[in-house]
Structure formats: structure tokens, C-alpha cells
Scaffold this motif. Sequence first.
Motif, PDB file in Angstrom:
ATOM      1  N   ARG A   1      -0.469  11.568  -5.118  1.00 26.14           N
ATOM      2  CA  ARG A   1      -1.712  12.324  -4.987  1.00 26.14           C
ATOM      3  C   ARG A   1      -2.318  12.141  -3.601  1.00 26.14           C
ATOM      4  O   ARG A   1      -2.836  13.090  -3.010  1.00 26.14           O
ATOM      5  CB  ARG A   1      -2.710  11.890  -6.060  1.00 26.14           C
ATOM      6  CG  ARG A   1      -2.328  12.316  -7.476  1.00 26.14           C
ATOM      7  CD  ARG A   1      -3.510  12.176  -8.425  1.00 26.14           C
ATOM      8  NE  ARG A   1      -3.966  10.800  -8.514  1.00 26.14           N
ATOM      9  CZ  ARG A   1      -3.512   9.918  -9.411  1.00 26.14           C
ATOM     10  NH1 ARG A   1      -2.562  10.285 -10.276  1.00 26.14           N
ATOM     11  NH2 ARG A   1      -3.981   8.693  -9.440  1.00 26.14           N
ATOM     12  N   ARG A   2      -2.250  10.910  -3.082  1.00 32.67           N
ATOM     13  CA  ARG A   2      -2.806  10.647  -1.752  1.00 32.67           C
ATOM     14  C   ARG A   2      -2.068  11.442  -0.682  1.00 32.67           C
ATOM     15  O   ARG A   2      -2.670  11.924   0.275  1.00 32.67           O
ATOM     16  CB  ARG A   2      -2.729   9.151  -1.469  1.00 32.67           C
ATOM     17  CG  ARG A   2      -3.399   8.733  -0.174  1.00 32.67           C
ATOM     18  CD  ARG A   2      -3.554   7.226  -0.093  1.00 32.67           C
ATOM     19  NE  ARG A   2      -2.274   6.544  -0.160  1.00 32.67           N
ATOM     20  CZ  ARG A   2      -1.930   5.688  -1.119  1.00 32.67           C
ATOM     21  NH1 ARG A   2      -2.772   5.413  -2.105  1.00 32.67           N
ATOM     22  NH2 ARG A   2      -0.746   5.100  -1.106  1.00 32.67           N
TER      23      ARG A   2
ATOM     24  N   THR B   1       0.822  -1.210   0.000  1.00 38.33           N
ATOM     25  CA  THR B   1       0.000   0.000   0.000  1.00 38.33           C
ATOM     26  C   THR B   1       0.855   1.259   0.000  1.00 38.33           C
ATOM     27  O   THR B   1       0.518   2.255  -0.651  1.00 38.33           O
ATOM     28  CB  THR B   1      -0.931   0.018   1.219  1.00 38.33           C
ATOM     29  OG1 THR B   1      -1.640  -1.216   1.284  1.00 38.33           O
ATOM     30  CG2 THR B   1      -1.922   1.166   1.128  1.00 38.33           C
TER      31      THR B   1
ATOM     32  N   ASP C   1       2.140   7.492  -8.852  1.00 43.87           N
ATOM     33  CA  ASP C   1       1.299   8.682  -9.030  1.00 43.87           C
ATOM     34  C   ASP C   1       0.151   8.699  -8.025  1.00 43.87           C
ATOM     35  O   ASP C   1      -0.186   9.738  -7.458  1.00 43.87           O
ATOM     36  CB  ASP C   1       0.738   8.724 -10.456  1.00 43.87           C
ATOM     37  CG  ASP C   1       1.794   9.058 -11.492  1.00 43.87           C
ATOM     38  OD1 ASP C   1       2.832   9.634 -11.113  1.00 43.87           O
ATOM     39  OD2 ASP C   1       1.587   8.740 -12.676  1.00 43.87           O
ATOM     40  N   THR C   2      -0.457   7.545  -7.802  1.00 46.54           N
ATOM     41  CA  THR C   2      -1.553   7.450  -6.833  1.00 46.54           C
ATOM     42  C   THR C   2      -1.069   7.786  -5.429  1.00 46.54           C
ATOM     43  O   THR C   2      -1.737   8.513  -4.682  1.00 46.54           O
ATOM     44  CB  THR C   2      -2.162   6.039  -6.857  1.00 46.54           C
ATOM     45  OG1 THR C   2      -2.689   5.767  -8.166  1.00 46.54           O
ATOM     46  CG2 THR C   2      -3.276   5.911  -5.830  1.00 46.54           C
ATOM     47  N   ALA C   3       0.102   7.259  -5.064  1.00 38.66           N
ATOM     48  CA  ALA C   3       0.648   7.538  -3.733  1.00 38.66           C
ATOM     49  C   ALA C   3       0.987   9.012  -3.573  1.00 38.66           C
ATOM     50  O   ALA C   3       0.771   9.596  -2.506  1.00 38.66           O
ATOM     51  CB  ALA C   3       1.893   6.678  -3.496  1.00 38.66           C
TER      52      ALA C   3
ATOM     53  N   ALA D   1       1.401  11.930 -15.054  1.00 41.34           N
ATOM     54  CA  ALA D   1       0.375  10.995 -14.608  1.00 41.34           C
ATOM     55  C   ALA D   1      -0.724  10.940 -15.654  1.00 41.34           C
ATOM     56  O   ALA D   1      -0.952  11.881 -16.395  1.00 41.34           O
ATOM     57  CB  ALA D   1      -0.212  11.441 -13.264  1.00 41.34           C
TER      58      ALA D   1
ATOM     59  N   ASP E   1       1.790   4.228 -12.287  1.00 40.56           N
ATOM     60  CA  ASP E   1       0.420   4.446 -11.810  1.00 40.56           C
ATOM     61  C   ASP E   1       0.363   4.397 -10.285  1.00 40.56           C
ATOM     62  O   ASP E   1      -0.281   5.234  -9.635  1.00 40.56           O
ATOM     63  CB  ASP E   1      -0.515   3.388 -12.395  1.00 40.56           C
ATOM     64  CG  ASP E   1      -0.736   3.568 -13.885  1.00 40.56           C
ATOM     65  OD1 ASP E   1      -0.504   4.697 -14.388  1.00 40.56           O
ATOM     66  OD2 ASP E   1      -1.123   2.592 -14.550  1.00 40.56           O
ATOM     67  N   LEU E   2       1.033   3.417  -9.696  1.00 40.63           N
ATOM     68  CA  LEU E   2       1.020   3.275  -8.245  1.00 40.63           C
ATOM     69  C   LEU E   2       1.737   4.429  -7.558  1.00 40.63           C
ATOM     70  O   LEU E   2       1.291   4.922  -6.516  1.00 40.63           O
ATOM     71  CB  LEU E   2       1.663   1.937  -7.854  1.00 40.63           C
ATOM     72  CG  LEU E   2       0.876   0.687  -8.272  1.00 40.63           C
ATOM     73  CD1 LEU E   2       1.741  -0.558  -8.120  1.00 40.63           C
ATOM     74  CD2 LEU E   2      -0.398   0.553  -7.455  1.00 40.63           C
TER      75      LEU E   2
END
Length: 207
Positions: A164-165, A74, A160-162, A134, A157-158
Motif C-alpha cells: 500500500r505504501r 522497514t 500488505d502495508t509495504a 489484506a 500484514d507487513l
Amino acid sequence: MASLQDDHDEVVERFEPTSGRVSGWMTVVLTAVLAVAGVAYADEGFPLWVAAAGVLVGVLAWAVMLRPALWVTTEHLVMQNLGETLHIRLAAIEEMAVRQVLVVRAADRRFVSTVVGRTWRKALTSRHRPGGLAGDAALAPTEGMHYADFVENRLYDLVDTARRRAEIRPGSPEQLALPGAVRREPAWVPLGLISAALLLLVLSLVL
């Protein structure tokens, strides 16, 4: 490897190695046969140092070619290498690229994994996606694409998601200041086996 994550850092995806497994297993099997032959025929003059060298080569083949692994949790990109396991915080990754090996830059340092890579020719012709982009639809994973391309895009992708989070921009002071960007865990088992095999070889040459 469940002990490496807590309940909030579970494995999201594991990536398969792109090379080295077949030759690695062949080397391990051949050196195991050599070591067994050395023990079985020791009384008939079979050199002990040859058997010991076989053990060392087999251990090195396992540690270098079979042990390395790559997965994402995660919160972290996890690189299991010969001598250590690296936990790199996804949001702290500044740059990343799959060439002949996977190269990741985080906390102003460079880390390498041999699990995923391209051939020299493929590495020269592949498109490189800058670390800060992204949502690039043209480079999104598609059916039939080369596995190294899929891994690279999936990792982006992972990451970029992290980012943004965590509300972090790539290359920003906030990213460089992220706590716990990289955690190292020594790999005592392979290091111990290599040391023991080296000692066995030295003793076989002395005795």
C-alpha cells in the motif's frame, strides 16, 4: 546485523525459530567433545579422522540448524540461510506461505527459509491465505494461536502495508518491475568454516 541496514531500513521485528535449536546445540556440544577428545588422546591412537569428522559435523550443525535467522526491516524481509543472506523487498513479494518451511515468491523466483515451519500434519490442515488479500480479520494474529500461524499472518500484514505504501498491486507489472527486489549477500564465514573443516578431514585421512 546493523551493517545490513541503513538508517531508513531498521529492524521492525525478528522471528524465533520453530524447531532445530535444541538438537543443533546438542550436536555442536557432542562434536566439540569428540574433537577435544581426539586432540587429548591423539598420542594414544585416537583416530584423527574421527576428530576431524566431528569438527565438520559440528560446523554443519551450526550452519544449518543454528545460523539461519528471519527478520523484517522497514523495507525488506531478511532470510539468513546457510550460504547467504537474502534481502527481499516487502513490496515485491508476490506470494508467501508457511508450510514445512517458509516459501516466498518475489521477482518471479522462489526463496525458502527453514527458520519458521509447520509439522507435516499441521501444514496439510492449515488455512492458506492468498497473497493478494489484506485485512482478513478471521486470520489476524490472536493470543494462543500457533506461532507459525502468527508469523505467517504478521508477514502478510507487513507485506500488505509495504504494498500500500508503494501503491503496488500484487501480480501487477509495476510489482515485477520494482528495482532492487532481491539482494544476495554471500555468507563467507560459514562457507569458509565448512571448507576448512573439509580440508582438515581430508588431511587427516591422508596423513
